[in-house]
Motif scaffolding. Sequence first.
Motif, short mmCIF file in Angstrom:
data_model
loop_
_atom_site.label_atom_id
_atom_site.label_comp_id
_atom_site.label_asym_id
_atom_site.label_seq_id
_atom_site.Cartn_x
_atom_site.Cartn_y
_atom_site.Cartn_z
N VAL A 26 0.84 -1.19 0.00
CA VAL A 26 0.00 0.00 0.00
C VAL A 26 0.88 1.25 0.00
CG1 VAL A 26 -1.83 1.26 1.18
CG2 VAL A 26 -1.75 -1.24 1.32
N GLU A 27 0.57 2.16 -0.89
CA GLU A 27 1.27 3.46 -0.93
C GLU A 27 0.24 4.56 -0.69
OE1 GLU A 27 4.11 6.20 -3.83
OE2 GLU A 27 3.49 4.19 -4.45
N CYS A 28 0.47 5.35 0.35
CA CYS A 28 -0.44 6.45 0.70
C CYS A 28 0.25 7.77 0.38
CB CYS A 28 -0.80 6.42 2.18
SG CYS A 28 -1.72 4.96 2.68
N THR A 29 -0.44 8.61 -0.35
CA THR A 29 0.08 9.96 -0.62
C THR A 29 -0.65 10.97 0.25
OG1 THR A 29 -1.46 10.24 -2.46
CG2 THR A 29 0.70 9.35 -2.97
N ASP A 30 -1.34 10.48 1.29
CA ASP A 30 -2.06 11.37 2.21
C ASP A 30 -1.10 12.40 2.79
OD1 ASP A 30 -3.63 9.25 1.65
OD2 ASP A 30 -4.18 8.78 3.71
N VAL A 49 5.51 -0.83 8.10
CA VAL A 49 5.87 0.30 7.24
C VAL A 49 7.24 0.06 6.61
CG1 VAL A 49 6.37 2.78 7.21
CG2 VAL A 49 4.49 1.89 8.61
N ARG A 50 7.34 0.36 5.32
CA ARG A 50 8.62 0.30 4.62
C ARG A 50 9.27 1.68 4.51
NH1 ARG A 50 5.12 -2.03 1.23
NH2 ARG A 50 5.61 -0.72 -0.56
N ARG A 51 8.45 2.72 4.39
CA ARG A 51 9.00 4.07 4.28
C ARG A 51 7.97 5.07 4.77
NH1 ARG A 51 10.59 5.79 -1.59
NH2 ARG A 51 8.38 6.31 -1.71
N GLY A 52 8.45 6.13 5.43
CA GLY A 52 7.55 7.16 5.92
C GLY A 52 6.97 6.82 7.28
N ARG A 53 5.97 7.60 7.70
CA ARG A 53 5.32 7.34 8.98
C ARG A 53 3.93 7.99 8.97
NH1 ARG A 53 8.88 11.57 10.08
NH2 ARG A 53 7.97 13.36 11.20
N ALA A 85 3.20 14.11 8.43
CA ALA A 85 4.55 14.15 7.87
C ALA A 85 4.58 13.73 6.41
CB ALA A 85 5.49 13.27 8.69
N GLY A 86 3.43 13.64 5.77
CA GLY A 86 3.39 13.21 4.37
C GLY A 86 2.96 11.76 4.26
N GLY A 87 3.19 11.18 3.07
CA GLY A 87 2.72 9.83 2.81
C GLY A 87 3.61 8.75 3.36
N ASP A 88 3.28 7.51 3.01
CA ASP A 88 4.06 6.37 3.49
C ASP A 88 3.87 5.20 2.52
OD1 ASP A 88 2.02 4.20 4.71
OD2 ASP A 88 1.24 6.21 5.05
N MET A 89 4.73 4.21 2.68
CA MET A 89 4.61 2.95 1.96
C MET A 89 4.59 1.84 3.01
SD MET A 89 7.24 3.53 -1.23
CE MET A 89 6.84 1.94 -1.95
N CYS A 90 3.59 0.99 2.98
CA CYS A 90 3.48 -0.04 4.00
C CYS A 90 2.99 -1.34 3.40
CB CYS A 90 2.57 0.41 5.14
SG CYS A 90 0.87 0.75 4.62
#
Length: 286
Positions: A26-30, A49-53, A85-90
């Motif tokens: 899942v990639e969120c650009t929220d 989570v792989r990247r972001g928070r 803090a921006g989006g994330d990849m999980c």
Amino acid sequence: MRDGSFRCVRITRRVVANPHFVIRAVECTDDHARWSPPETTSAAQMVLVRRGRFQLDSHGRRVTVDPTTGYLHPPGHETRFAHPAGGDMCTSITLPGDALMAGVEAARPLAVRVDARLELAHRTLLRTDADPAFAGVEAVVDLLRLALRRQPEETPAPGRHDLADRARDAMLADERGGTSLVALAHLLETSPSHLSRTFRHHEGMTISRYRNRVRISRALQRIDEGETNLASLTFALGFSDQAHFTRTMRRELGHTPGRVRALLTVNVETSTAQPRASRTARSRSA
């Protein structure tokens, strides 16, 4: 909140699906500090989570989720999200039913501590092309065990050797319970987690590795007995397709099925030709 707006865009890709688990990337650009509307799920989910928070709120408990902290979402619980803090990849692992959750002897808190071993297992899971019925289930079970474990000294001991023996017998006999790890555990009246841990402890390899060893042994026997149709052999041995059969045989033997067929054919021709040569030599000497 950055600009007072609420934006929510998610891109979801299903990585692998099985009746007992579904893995999605899942990639969120929220990009918002406001809480999203409540969301619920009908099945248990673990998210890593792989990247972001991002931030999570469930029943008044708030957690910051990042590569060092995942979360377990019980079925039916309302959850809200914020992305200041921006989006994330999980990665979302959905577990319909209790087949894979049963037997994991650990507490199930909302937050999941992610150490380096768990993060590596998570990232490896996304790269696997393993058979989802056996190796895929084992990978998910291992991930759950790492995520939900207590302290190392509290890790439950494996079961008795006879459980591993009965699992081997079932796979060798092609019993119906051998169609998947979950079915095999059900046949042996135990949990997939307990069976996987016990088998590895006593046999020195995973159940999926042993099953592949059995299947490749059967392939060698069939080819040695004259089987030439590799597509038919692939289906008979239960591989998902011929590419899967080829990858498995290469890992086990270092050769493709085609190469093995050629090697065994050469050996057969050589062994049958040798007596004729000997008879010719004897006739000349006479």
